[in-house]
Design a protein around this motif. Sequence first.
Motif, short mmCIF file in Angstrom:
data_model
loop_
_atom_site.label_atom_id
_atom_site.label_comp_id
_atom_site.label_asym_id
_atom_site.label_seq_id
_atom_site.Cartn_x
_atom_site.Cartn_y
_atom_site.Cartn_z
N GLY A 152 9.45 -2.24 23.65
CA GLY A 152 8.30 -1.48 23.18
C GLY A 152 8.63 0.01 23.14
O GLY A 152 9.03 0.58 24.14
N MET A 153 8.48 0.59 21.98
CA MET A 153 8.80 2.01 21.83
C MET A 153 7.54 2.86 21.67
O MET A 153 7.62 4.05 21.46
CB MET A 153 9.73 2.23 20.63
CG MET A 153 11.05 1.48 20.71
SD MET A 153 12.06 1.88 22.13
CE MET A 153 12.64 3.49 21.71
N GLY A 154 6.37 2.23 21.74
CA GLY A 154 5.12 2.97 21.68
C GLY A 154 4.84 3.61 20.33
O GLY A 154 4.13 4.61 20.25
N MET A 155 5.38 3.03 19.27
CA MET A 155 5.15 3.61 17.94
C MET A 155 3.76 3.22 17.45
O MET A 155 3.35 2.07 17.58
CB MET A 155 6.23 3.15 16.98
CG MET A 155 7.60 3.67 17.37
SD MET A 155 8.93 3.14 16.29
CE MET A 155 8.56 4.08 14.84
N PRO A 156 3.02 4.18 16.88
CA PRO A 156 1.65 3.89 16.44
C PRO A 156 1.62 2.89 15.29
O PRO A 156 2.42 2.96 14.38
CB PRO A 156 1.14 5.27 15.97
CG PRO A 156 2.37 6.07 15.68
CD PRO A 156 3.45 5.54 16.58
#
Length: 60
Positions: A19-23
């Motif tokens: 998980g890279m937290g990209m919107p």
Amino acid sequence: MASDNRRYAAAGLAAIGIGMGMPGYQTPAETPDRVQPDTLVAAARLLVATVWLLSGRCAA
């Protein structure tokens, strides 16, 4: 979070998710203009390092 790795794991295959937290990940909101360059570089470095380690070519 929707991701292909969960389907692979459910089918009994080895899988990993990062998980890279990209919107808007894996939604219609996931467009090229929303990609954060630093996040993309970090993901690429992680991938290259992982492949290098798995190749057995690095000194442990």
